[in-house]
Design a protein around this motif. Structure first.
Motif, short mmCIF file in Angstrom:
data_model
loop_
_atom_site.label_atom_id
_atom_site.label_comp_id
_atom_site.label_asym_id
_atom_site.label_seq_id
_atom_site.Cartn_x
_atom_site.Cartn_y
_atom_site.Cartn_z
N ALA A 67 0.84 -1.28 -0.13
CA ALA A 67 0.01 -0.12 0.03
C ALA A 67 0.86 1.24 0.12
O ALA A 67 0.88 1.95 -0.97
N GLY A 68 1.53 1.49 1.07
CA GLY A 68 2.57 2.67 1.11
C GLY A 68 3.90 2.41 0.58
O GLY A 68 4.55 3.28 0.43
N THR A 69 4.41 1.03 0.58
CA THR A 69 5.77 0.80 0.02
C THR A 69 5.88 -0.41 -0.41
O THR A 69 5.18 -1.42 -0.15
N TYR A 70 6.52 -0.31 -1.83
CA TYR A 70 6.79 -1.62 -2.59
C TYR A 70 8.04 -1.49 -3.49
O TYR A 70 8.25 -0.22 -3.96
N ALA A 71 8.75 -2.62 -3.54
CA ALA A 71 10.05 -2.53 -4.25
C ALA A 71 10.08 -3.91 -5.22
O ALA A 71 10.12 -4.80 -4.19
N ASP A 72 10.25 -3.79 -6.44
CA ASP A 72 10.68 -4.97 -7.12
C ASP A 72 11.49 -4.54 -8.52
O ASP A 72 11.08 -3.90 -9.18
N ASN A 73 12.56 -5.51 -8.26
CA ASN A 73 13.54 -5.08 -9.54
C ASN A 73 13.07 -5.24 -10.98
O ASN A 73 13.58 -4.67 -11.90
N ARG A 74 11.91 -6.00 -11.00
CA ARG A 74 11.32 -6.16 -12.31
C ARG A 74 10.41 -5.24 -12.78
O ARG A 74 9.85 -5.20 -13.78
N SER A 75 10.07 -4.25 -11.78
CA SER A 75 9.04 -3.30 -12.25
C SER A 75 9.43 -1.81 -11.73
O SER A 75 9.61 -1.02 -12.44
N CYS A 76 9.51 -1.48 -10.26
CA CYS A 76 9.78 -0.08 -9.83
C CYS A 76 9.92 -0.26 -8.37
O CYS A 76 9.66 -1.33 -7.53
N ALA A 77 10.30 0.83 -7.78
CA ALA A 77 9.95 1.11 -6.32
C ALA A 77 8.96 2.40 -6.14
O ALA A 77 9.10 3.17 -6.79
N VAL A 78 8.41 2.11 -5.09
CA VAL A 78 7.18 3.34 -4.65
C VAL A 78 7.07 3.58 -3.20
O VAL A 78 7.13 2.65 -2.58
N SER A 79 7.06 4.65 -3.05
CA SER A 79 6.64 5.04 -1.60
C SER A 79 5.59 6.26 -1.69
O SER A 79 5.45 6.98 -2.52
N ALA A 80 4.57 6.02 -1.03
CA ALA A 80 3.45 6.75 -1.09
C ALA A 80 3.28 7.48 0.21
O ALA A 80 3.54 7.51 1.29
N THR A 81 2.34 8.64 0.21
CA THR A 81 2.13 9.47 1.12
C THR A 81 0.35 10.05 0.88
O THR A 81 0.22 10.48 -0.25
N GLY A 82 -0.42 10.10 1.75
CA GLY A 82 -1.72 10.52 1.55
C GLY A 82 -2.62 10.10 2.47
O GLY A 82 -2.43 9.50 3.73
N TRP A 83 -4.04 9.95 2.34
CA TRP A 83 -5.19 9.41 2.95
C TRP A 83 -4.91 8.04 2.95
O TRP A 83 -5.45 6.97 2.08
N GLY A 84 -4.36 7.32 4.37
CA GLY A 84 -4.12 6.05 3.99
C GLY A 84 -5.12 5.10 3.77
O GLY A 84 -4.60 4.20 3.30
N GLU A 85 -6.23 4.93 4.36
CA GLU A 85 -7.55 4.40 4.01
C GLU A 85 -7.75 3.95 2.74
O GLU A 85 -7.96 2.87 2.24
N PHE A 86 -7.61 4.98 1.90
CA PHE A 86 -7.67 4.96 0.48
C PHE A 86 -6.65 4.24 -0.16
O PHE A 86 -6.73 3.47 -1.05
N PHE A 87 -5.34 4.48 0.27
CA PHE A 87 -4.25 3.93 -0.21
C PHE A 87 -4.16 2.08 -0.09
O PHE A 87 -3.63 1.73 -0.83
N ILE A 88 -4.58 1.82 1.21
CA ILE A 88 -4.88 0.57 1.49
C ILE A 88 -5.84 -0.02 0.75
O ILE A 88 -5.52 -1.25 0.03
N ARG A 89 -6.96 0.55 0.26
CA ARG A 89 -7.99 -0.28 -0.38
C ARG A 89 -7.56 -0.22 -1.78
O ARG A 89 -7.94 -1.14 -2.55
N VAL A 90 -6.71 0.68 -2.35
CA VAL A 90 -6.34 0.50 -3.80
C VAL A 90 -5.05 -0.35 -3.84
O VAL A 90 -4.68 -0.92 -5.04
N GLY A 91 -4.30 -0.50 -2.72
CA GLY A 91 -3.08 -1.40 -2.98
C GLY A 91 -2.16 -0.53 -3.74
O GLY A 91 -1.21 -1.11 -4.74
#
Length: 332
Positions: A234-258
């Motif tokens: 949701a807020g953090t993910y990294a995979d050498n096959r695709s990308c690395a992401v860090s998020a900031t925002g209204w957490g409930e919605f970021f969790i729901r979307v993943g």
């Protein structure tokens, strides 16, 4: 007002095809950071305060850059960039974290290594000076991914991480925000107007990706509320096959979307050549559900980009190709 802002590294497009092929064979590094997104108005920030934010962002960017430019790992760069933001009371992470309803500072963090998708996360810790370091110790020194509260604190003592007293984390502006919220029956969004979560994503010269995120959550949070920042995918993910992401925002919605995992999945499966499109589309989904915030993304090609659906996001990026910038508002 623009509902989506995207900025991405495009310097490579200016060279000839042979030169481009040659450049891609050379080791490169890339770094992006954020210090939160939200309702930011350039007319309501003093020049002095703006300069303070920009200096803090540049300081964090420089710390991560130094690691990457010397051949260090993406994981080390992410930690190096996040630690000064956790220590800076301007941001809602570590020192300067917001208060819960009960008047405590409860801290969350997560980190992920794109090489093997190993990950570590903690939530609800109250005495760990730099939660991002504890999240990394969970990743490397425990059989688990996610620890909470007292258990996470006990683990921290076993791995001998630096602690701090409640006074270290507490700041008067954050306390005033909680008091105003209670007095005027406001929501967390009405009080904060922005999400001060901090994060970093990096690509190192070995081609490895990493991501990390750290936060104090939302002002007045109750009942053990947990947002997206410590949630892998949701807020953090990294995979050498695709990308690395860090998020900031209204957490409930970021969790729901993943959000973080969704962006990486789209890049791996269909949008590898259009990372900005994938990030914008996912942030549009967050907006459609009623949430706001933003993401930073770094790809295996070294693209460093942002996408946010708010009026501003504290952010910065740097690459081995000479890009170095920090910005706050959407138009920048």
């Amino acid at each position: 007002m623009k509902t989506m802002i995207r900025l991405f590294v495009a310097a490579a497009f200016a060279v000839s095809a042979p030169a481009l092929a040659q450049d891609r064979a050379e080791p490169r590094w890339s770094l992006a950071i954020h210090g939160g997104a939200g309702t930011l108005d350039p007319e309501k920030i003093t020049p002095e305060r703006r300069a303070a934010y920009e200096a803090s962002l540049q300081n964090a960017l420089d710390a991560g850059k130094a690691i990457l430019a010397s051949g260090g790992s993406a994981m080390d760069a992410v930690k190096a960039a996040i630690i000064p933001l956790e220590d800076d009371p301007l941001f809602n992470a570590g020192r300067g974290a917001v208060f819960t309803w009960e008047g405590r500072n409860e801290l969350d963090a997560s980190i992920m290594d794109g090489r093997d998708r190993s990950a570590g996360a903690v939530t609800g810790v109250t005495s760990i000076k730099n939660p991002i370091l504890l999240a990394d110790k969970v990743r490397t020194d425990s059989p688990h991914v996610f620890l909470m509260g007292e258990g996470a604190e006990e683990f921290a003592s076993q791995v001998q991480l630096e602690t701090a007293s409640p006074e270290w984390f507490a700041t008067e502006p954050r306390r005033e925000s909680l008091e105003r919220m209670k007095a005027d029956a406001l929501s967390s969004i009405d009080v904060d107007h922005k999400f001060g979560t901090v994060g970093a994503v990096a690509l190192d010269m070995d081609g490895n990706l990493a991501a990390g995120t750290s936060t104090g959550g939302m002002t007045g949070k109750r009942w053990g509320r947990i947002g997206d920042a410590p949630v892998i995918g949701a807020g953090t993910y990294a995979d050498n096959r695709s990308c690395a992401v860090s998020a900031t925002g209204w957490g409930e919605f970021f969790i729901r979307v993943g959000v973080a995992k969704e962006i990486c999945s789209r890049l791996r499966l269909s949008n590898a050549d259009q990372p900005h499109v994938a990030a914008d589309e996912v942030m549009a989904e967050v907006k459609e559900l009623g949430g706001d915030g933003g993401v930073i993304v770094v790809t295996p090609k070294g693209e460093a980009l942002y996408s946010f659906n708010t009026t501003g996001m504290y952010r910065g990026r740097a690459t081995s190709e000479g890009v170095n910038e920090v910005a706050i508002f959407a138009a920048e």
